[in-house]
Design a protein around this motif. Structure first.
Motif, PDB file in Angstrom:
ATOM      1  N   HIS A  31       2.510   4.386  -8.175  1.00  0.00           N
ATOM      2  CA  HIS A  31       1.692   5.578  -8.405  1.00  0.00           C
ATOM      3  C   HIS A  31       0.234   5.186  -8.310  1.00  0.00           C
ATOM      4  O   HIS A  31      -0.140   4.091  -8.721  1.00  0.00           O
ATOM      5  CB  HIS A  31       1.997   6.163  -9.800  1.00  0.00           C
ATOM      6  CG  HIS A  31       1.506   7.555  -9.952  1.00  0.00           C
ATOM      7  ND1 HIS A  31       0.226   7.837 -10.349  1.00  0.00           N
ATOM      8  CD2 HIS A  31       2.122   8.740  -9.729  1.00  0.00           C
ATOM      9  CE1 HIS A  31       0.077   9.151 -10.362  1.00  0.00           C
ATOM     10  NE2 HIS A  31       1.207   9.728 -10.003  1.00  0.00           N
ATOM     11  N   GLY A  45       9.968   6.595  -5.011  1.00  0.00           N
ATOM     12  CA  GLY A  45      10.107   6.781  -6.459  1.00  0.00           C
ATOM     13  C   GLY A  45       9.501   5.639  -7.250  1.00  0.00           C
ATOM     14  O   GLY A  45       9.583   5.600  -8.473  1.00  0.00           O
ATOM     15  N   ALA A  97       4.519  10.713   0.506  1.00  0.00           N
ATOM     16  CA  ALA A  97       3.802   9.887  -0.470  1.00  0.00           C
ATOM     17  C   ALA A  97       3.507  10.691  -1.736  1.00  0.00           C
ATOM     18  O   ALA A  97       3.069  10.153  -2.741  1.00  0.00           O
ATOM     19  CB  ALA A  97       2.494   9.380   0.130  1.00  0.00           C
ATOM     20  N   ALA A 150      11.500  -3.651   1.169  1.00  0.00           N
ATOM     21  CA  ALA A 150      10.300  -3.060   0.538  1.00  0.00           C
ATOM     22  C   ALA A 150       9.172  -4.080   0.441  1.00  0.00           C
ATOM     23  O   ALA A 150       7.997  -3.729   0.507  1.00  0.00           O
ATOM     24  CB  ALA A 150      10.649  -2.515  -0.835  1.00  0.00           C
ATOM     25  N   LEU A 202       9.895   1.465  -1.457  1.00  0.00           N
ATOM     26  CA  LEU A 202      10.902   1.989  -2.375  1.00  0.00           C
ATOM     27  C   LEU A 202      10.414   3.331  -2.868  1.00  0.00           C
ATOM     28  O   LEU A 202       9.422   3.409  -3.602  1.00  0.00           O
ATOM     29  CB  LEU A 202      11.072   1.065  -3.571  1.00  0.00           C
ATOM     30  CG  LEU A 202      12.046  -0.089  -3.495  1.00  0.00           C
ATOM     31  CD1 LEU A 202      12.282  -0.644  -4.881  1.00  0.00           C
ATOM     32  CD2 LEU A 202      13.368   0.301  -2.826  1.00  0.00           C
TER      33      LEU A 202
HETATM   34  N1  ACO Z   1       7.401   0.011  -2.479  1.00  0.00           N
HETATM   35  C1  ACO Z   1       6.920  -1.184  -2.065  1.00  0.00           C
HETATM   36  N2  ACO Z   1       5.619  -1.554  -2.122  1.00  0.00           N
HETATM   37  C2  ACO Z   1       4.751  -0.646  -2.618  1.00  0.00           C
HETATM   38  C3  ACO Z   1       5.181   0.624  -3.069  1.00  0.00           C
HETATM   39  C4  ACO Z   1       6.535   0.933  -2.989  1.00  0.00           C
HETATM   40  N3  ACO Z   1       7.007   2.139  -3.397  1.00  0.00           N
HETATM   41  N4  ACO Z   1       4.100   1.323  -3.515  1.00  0.00           N
HETATM   42  C5  ACO Z   1       3.037   0.520  -3.348  1.00  0.00           C
HETATM   43  N5  ACO Z   1       3.434  -0.665  -2.807  1.00  0.00           N
HETATM   44  C6  ACO Z   1       2.571  -1.818  -2.519  1.00  0.00           C
HETATM   45  C7  ACO Z   1       1.718  -1.597  -1.279  1.00  0.00           C
HETATM   46  O1  ACO Z   1       2.353  -2.096  -0.117  1.00  0.00           O
HETATM   47  C8  ACO Z   1       0.452  -2.346  -1.626  1.00  0.00           C
HETATM   48  O2  ACO Z   1       0.671  -3.699  -1.390  1.00  0.00           O
HETATM   49  P1  ACO Z   1      -0.584  -4.661  -0.957  1.00  0.00           P
HETATM   50  O3  ACO Z   1      -1.555  -4.607  -2.091  1.00  0.00           O
HETATM   51  O4  ACO Z   1       0.048  -5.993  -0.754  1.00  0.00           O
HETATM   52  O5  ACO Z   1      -1.127  -4.035   0.309  1.00  0.00           O
HETATM   53  C9  ACO Z   1       0.300  -2.159  -3.143  1.00  0.00           C
HETATM   54  O6  ACO Z   1       1.649  -1.921  -3.621  1.00  0.00           O
HETATM   55  C10 ACO Z   1      -0.578  -0.973  -3.517  1.00  0.00           C
HETATM   56  O7  ACO Z   1      -0.131   0.163  -2.811  1.00  0.00           O
HETATM   57  P2  ACO Z   1      -1.090   1.306  -2.280  1.00  0.00           P
HETATM   58  O8  ACO Z   1      -0.415   2.065  -1.186  1.00  0.00           O
HETATM   59  O9  ACO Z   1      -2.436   0.742  -1.978  1.00  0.00           O
HETATM   60  O10 ACO Z   1      -1.209   2.198  -3.590  1.00  0.00           O
HETATM   61  P3  ACO Z   1      -1.634   3.696  -3.635  1.00  0.00           P
HETATM   62  O11 ACO Z   1      -2.154   3.932  -4.984  1.00  0.00           O
HETATM   63  O12 ACO Z   1      -2.501   4.045  -2.477  1.00  0.00           O
HETATM   64  O13 ACO Z   1      -0.240   4.484  -3.398  1.00  0.00           O
HETATM   65  C11 ACO Z   1       1.771   5.664  -3.719  1.00  0.00           C
HETATM   66  C12 ACO Z   1       0.483   5.102  -4.366  1.00  0.00           C
HETATM   67  C13 ACO Z   1       1.431   6.499  -2.466  1.00  0.00           C
HETATM   68  C14 ACO Z   1       2.471   6.587  -4.698  1.00  0.00           C
HETATM   69  C15 ACO Z   1       2.684   4.482  -3.320  1.00  0.00           C
HETATM   70  O14 ACO Z   1       3.014   3.718  -4.465  1.00  0.00           O
HETATM   71  C16 ACO Z   1       3.949   4.922  -2.605  1.00  0.00           C
HETATM   72  O15 ACO Z   1       3.927   5.142  -1.383  1.00  0.00           O
HETATM   73  N6  ACO Z   1       5.107   5.101  -3.353  1.00  0.00           N
HETATM   74  C17 ACO Z   1       6.324   5.571  -2.772  1.00  0.00           C
HETATM   75  C18 ACO Z   1       6.285   7.096  -2.625  1.00  0.00           C
HETATM   76  C19 ACO Z   1       6.393   7.803  -3.945  1.00  0.00           C
HETATM   77  O16 ACO Z   1       7.264   7.542  -4.763  1.00  0.00           O
HETATM   78  N7  ACO Z   1       5.501   8.788  -4.142  1.00  0.00           N
HETATM   79  C20 ACO Z   1       5.490   9.645  -5.353  1.00  0.00           C
HETATM   80  C21 ACO Z   1       4.194   9.517  -6.073  1.00  0.00           C
HETATM   81  S1  ACO Z   1       4.277  10.398  -7.579  1.00  0.00           S
HETATM   82  C22 ACO Z   1       4.089  12.010  -7.167  1.00  0.00           C
HETATM   83  O17 ACO Z   1       3.476  12.403  -6.220  1.00  0.00           O
HETATM   84  C23 ACO Z   1       4.729  12.952  -8.056  1.00  0.00           C
END
Ligand code: ACO
Length: 431
Positions: A308, A305, A266, A294, A303
């Motif tokens: 955030h 990437g 994450a 997704a 997905l």
């Molecule tokens: N694909 C599909 N759905 C997503 C994604 C995704 N990548 N990211 C968030 N969502 C959805 C969640 O299921 C959630 O849906 P809901 O409201 O219906 O339950 C909503 O969007 C909000 O997601 P949260 O997990 O509550 O958001 P949070 O701020 O906690 O998470 C995170 C952020 C961890 C980065 C998340 O977007 C994720 O897992 N992304 C994929 C991993 C990634 O690319 N990480 C890199 C982050 S940047 C870095 O560290 C440099």
């Protein structure tokens, strides 16, 4: 410490409590609840710290809605276009852009610390060859406190400074050694005539049998990737470093804790996961299948990437890297790269999709960094170690800022207890 500008009133059980409101130089006001428990006998509940500021900081500012990232006030786009990783390190650590003399001095200090203690080589040999380089890095960086005793006293500013320079200088060497070990090649010593990114490429890709000439275009692209990852406010790994440091742990142990946290998919592990996902998708026609997965909560698939915690708009770092990816592939003569085609089409489709629009899920920095690193010849397992090298300066700047604070407290969150109330022990024969 910021002084309150106004107060908010909390009413609870017919009592009112005044909460000071702190106004930052940028960003939303902050309710100061430090005395809330003592005064009102209540805690606040905020899993994931989505609404909690845990510290004051003057290093980095993010406006997630605008997609804005500032280091010491300077926009990341300007730094990416005109600065260098080593200059950004100076900026993050000391608060101002260096003069030419200061920059040369800093560069010199970092390059004089690039070698690691020779005995550390034996340490590497204790790991399996197929260990993930992040696993090796957590261990070896943690072990630095066993090698550099003269810079572990956190109460001595000089030792803090030496430890900081040592880590910025040695992390690339350690990551490159982890890589060389994993491919069964001899370790390559650092070459201090090269710049920071060029030296890292050299340590990863040179072999004793052949002359290795650093491609300046690749070195510049890597330098930019490093710059874009240098710091990012109070993210999970930085908060981990601060929390570890708040107990008085030595700086090497704190940075090892940050590396461990960064590894998760994450967070920093997403760059590896993202490229692997793009490869798994393989062809543009399979994208709808992955978008559907997704969106399906039961699939457990996200997905990589995308999304955030803070950016609810384009990650400004992703914008810069998107251009960089095009440039690097063009310069390397890599045309019709299938992974890049999948990435571009995936981005286009996701940005038009109601699910991603409504949840404000935009490509993040990891979406494009992997494509560039892959083109440079790095295996996916090295993507997160490169992130760790780059972020080390941010962790250190934040750790130093915390240690230098007066009345710095150990980090100790509270909880909403949902377990059993008190009950009496029953001997095993009676259960
Ligand atoms: N694909 C599909 N759905 C997503 C994604 C995704 N990548 N990211 C968030 N969502 C959805 C969640 O299921 C959630 O849906 P809901 O409201 O219906 O339950 C909503 O969007 C909000 O997601 P949260 O997990 O509550 O958001 P949070 O701020 O906690 O998470 C995170 C952020 C961890 C980065 C998340 O977007 C994720 O897992 N992304 C994929 C991993 C990634 O690319 N990480 C890199 C982050 S940047 C870095 O560290 C440099």
């Amino acid at each position: 410490m910021t002084t309150p500008t106004k107060t908010a009133t909390l009413t609870l059980n017919d009592q009112t409590y005044d909460l000071p409101v702190l106004t930052p130089t940028l960003g939303p006001d902050v309710l100061d609840i430090r005395k809330l428990y003592a005064q009102a006998d209540v805690f606040t509940f905020d899993p994931g710290f989505t609404s909690t500021a845990a510290c004051e900081s003057a290093i980095t500012y993010i406006d997630g809605d605008k997609g804005e990232l500032l280091h010491r006030g300077y926009p990341i786009e300007q730094l990416a276009a005109e600065s260098s990783y080593i200059e950004v390190c100076y900026l993050l650590l000391y608060g101002e852009l260096p003069t030419a003399e200061q920059l040369a001095d800093f560069r010199g200090r970092v390059s004089r610390h690039t070698m690691v203690h020779e005995q550390m080589h034996y340490f590497f040999r204790g790991f399996r060859r197929d260990a993930h380089p992040m696993a090796t890095m957590v261990g070896v960086v943690g072990a630095m406190s066993a090698f550099y005793h003269d810079s572990t006293d956190i109460n001595d500013p000089w030792q803090r400074e030496v430890a900081s320079i040592r880590m910025i200088a040695k992390l690339p060497t350690i990551a490159a050694m982890a890589y060389k070990y994993s491919v069964g090649q001899p370790f390559v010593y650092p070459k201090n005539s090269l710049d920071y990114a060029g030296n890292f490429l050299h340590m990863c890709f040179a072999v004793p049998a052949e002359e290795y000439v650093v491609n300046p275009i690749l070195a510049k692209a890597l330098d930019r990737i490093m710059m874009l990852h240098a710091d990012h406010e109070q993210n999970a790994s930085t908060s981990t470093v601060r929390l570890a440091g708040s107990s008085g742990a030595n700086p090497f142990a704190c940075i090892a804790a940050g590396i461990a946290c960064l590894w998760g998919p994450a967070h920093g592990g997403a760059n590896q996961a993202c490229l692997e996902m793009l490869r798994e998708i393989g062809t543009v026609d399979r994208i709808p299948e992955y978008i559907a997965k997704a969106k399906d909560k039961n699939s457990g698939f996200r997905l990589m990437g995308f999304g955030h915690r803070v950016y609810k708009n384009f990650d400004p770092r992703a914008k810069v890297l998107k251009e960089s990816a095009d440039e690097v592939l063009e310069l390397l003569g890599i045309h019709n790269n299938p992974t890049l085609q999948v990435a571009k089409e995936l981005e286009r489709i996701a940005l038009q999709d109601e699910y991603f629009i409504s949840k404000k899920l935009y490509p993040n920095v990891d979406f494009y960094s992997g494509i560039i690193l892959d083109a440079m010849g790095f295996p996916t397992s090295m993507f997160t170690p490169i992130f760790a090298i780059s972020r080390t300066v941010g962790w250190i700047a934040q750790w130093k800022e915390m240690i230098a604070e007066h009345n710095q407290k150990i980090g100790r969150p509270r909880q909403l207890y949902v377990g059993e109330p008190m009950r009496n022990y029953v001997g095993v024969a009676k259960r």
